[in-house]
Design an enzyme around this catalytic site. Structure first.
Site, short mmCIF file in Angstrom:
data_model
loop_
_atom_site.label_atom_id
_atom_site.label_comp_id
_atom_site.label_asym_id
_atom_site.label_seq_id
_atom_site.Cartn_x
_atom_site.Cartn_y
_atom_site.Cartn_z
CG ASP A 139 -1.86 1.22 1.21
OD1 ASP A 139 -1.67 2.28 0.10
OD2 ASP A 139 -2.86 0.63 2.22
CG ASP A 196 -3.48 4.32 -4.14
OD1 ASP A 196 -2.63 3.35 -3.23
OD2 ASP A 196 -4.52 3.77 -3.62
#
Ligand SMILES: *[C@@H]1O[C@H](CO)[C@@H](O)[C@H](O)[C@H]1NC(C)=O
Ligand SMILES: *[C@@H]1O[C@H](CO)[C@@H](O)[C@H](O)[C@H]1NC(C)=O
Length: 431
Positions: free
Chosen positions: A108, A311
């Protein structure tokens, strides 16, 4: 195939649940993104809410020194989460503790503090880090600076452990900050500070919390990337196809072994969102047409949080409404219809027309990313439909943010270099 069926049926479920009138995120009353937690209910980073076998499809933080084994590239295996039953995100195989215990943690880039579920955790899955069998495990005291950085930390009395709560996709994690050895492939980070999760409390996130933990690769102080000592500040990954079951992707740490002579674009800093990797998206082409986009929807604004980020924890690329609509309309112009909707996707077409589908190119300052077909289109379970695999940002407070997500990053090497403040992208097939 079964995966695709689940995938599309989940999109359908999501769409029907997202159009309720009482959507708390639909009020545009706040323009300051800093008030919206990145994993809060109104965030585009919001994790899934329904317990689903494909939970991601909803939407889809130096402290200490590092020791590394040799002066060679440090690389850890990466796979689509489905390889280990963690569908929807990409996972990296880590070992934590001495001797090392294997965990598959979600990669992440928009989170800083990492965590793993620890022995005795309530609301966690069966994969748990057994702290008592690690000789190097050490709980951290709440007077330490790391504790101040851990989200929600408080220090009631000196000598007490550093406890903190963190929200994630609508659920809440309770954790104690600890440190231990983190092994990443052929390298290790000694004294890695992370959250040892003791409880997961469901708050409507419904199983969105990564069952084997999360490796935070954000830009902040508590990120593994900041803790990686001599290797700090530079990493890259290659994400295999989301359909792949192989640990053929990789997370590479440090400058050694990164591709050289690749195109880069500057990384931008947003003080309100210090964890995020902002880049300057300057335009989008569909085929040969440079899609007309009002620059205001592309502009980076550190005050509002507007701009574009890369992301790894979001699945589908989301553009703010006017950008998405312009791209979609041009895409439709160049392809034979009719067009239908399927779940989150509103531009689906007969797959036999796919050969006509125009290439989508993302233009960044200094770098053009021509998306491979697999990063542009997604197929229905029967294979009869192809869909443009992008969507409009949810109509909420964060709708100013464009997110380049993991579906659009498959089989590319993406280099995050915070030392030189740039991001590099090059094609690399890692299926
Ligand atoms: C975390 O949340 C739980 C449950 O709401 C609460 O009892 C606990 O005091 C909180 N801990 C911290 C450090 O805020
Ligand atoms: C982004 O690119 C545009 C177009 O080249 C330029 O005008 C703008 O200043 C750039 N923004 C940043 C923050 O670099």
């Amino acid at each position: 195939m079964a995966v695709q069926i689940l995938l599309l049926s989940f999109f359908l479920l999501y769409t029907s649940s997202s159009i309720t009138a009482s959507d708390p995120c639909s009020s545009p009353s706040h323009s300051d993104l800093s008030i919206v937690h990145i994993h809060g209910p109104c965030s585009p980073f919001r994790r899934p809410r329904a317990a689903s076998p494909m939970p991601w499809l909803d939407e889809t933080k130096d402290l200490e020194r590092v020791s590394y084994l040799a002066n060679r590239p440090i690389s850890a295996p990466v796979a689509s989460g489905q390889a280990v039953g963690i569908i929807g995100n990409y996972v990296v195989r880590i070992k934590i503790g001495s001797p090392g215990q294997t965990m598959y943690t979600v990669l992440d880039t928009s989170s800083d503090v990492g965590w793993v579920p620890c022995t005795g955790c309530t609301g966690c899955g069966t994969a748990q880090f057994d702290t008592s069998s690690s000789t190097s495990y050490e709980p951290l005291d709440c007077t330490l600076p790391q504790c101040t950085f851990a989200n929600g930390a408080s220090c009631p009395t000196t000598g007490s452990s550093c406890l903190f709560n963190q929200s994630y996709g609508g659920d809440t994690l309770s954790a104690a900050l600890a440190r231990d050895v983190l092994v990443l492939g052929n390298g290790q980070v000694a004294n890695y500070a992370f959250g040892c999760v003791t409880a997961v409390v469901s708050g409507g996130g419904g199983g969105s919390v990564p069952p084997q933990g999360l490796l935070g690769l954000g830009r902040g102080y508590m990120s593994m990337i900041s803790q990686a000592g001599a290797l700090a500040g530079v990493f890259s990954y290659c994400l295999p196809s989301f359909r792949s079951y192989y640990f053929s992707g990789s997370l590479k740490l440090g400058l050694t072994g990164q591709p050289t002579n690749i195109r880069t674009t500057p990384l931008l800093r947003n003080p309100h969102r210090p964890s995020l990797y902002y880049v300057n998206l300057t335009g989008i082409s569909v085929g040969r047409v440079n899609v007309p986009i009002d620059p205001q929807f592309l502009a980076f604004d550190p005050n509002t949080g507007a701009g574009t980020i890369i992301d790894s924890g979001t699945v589908i690329t989301r553009f703010v409404g006017p950008i998405y609509e312009a791209v979609r309309d041009e895409f439709k112009k160049q392809l034979t219809g009719p067009f239908t909707s399927l779940g989150a996707f509103d531009t689906c077409f007969t797959a036999t027309n796919q050969a006509e589908a125009p290439t989508v190119t993302l233009h960044f300052t200094g770098l053009d990313l021509k998306l491979p077909v697999e990063n542009t289109l997604i197929h229905s379970s029967s294979g009869s439909l192809g869909c443009l695999a992008m969507a409009s940002a949810p109509d909420n407070v964060n709708s100013v943010l464009n997110i380049i997500a993991s579906l659009q990053q498959q089989n590319l090497r993406i280099v995050f270099d915070t030392v030189n403040s740039h991001l590099g992208i090059t094609r690399e097939v890692c299926n």
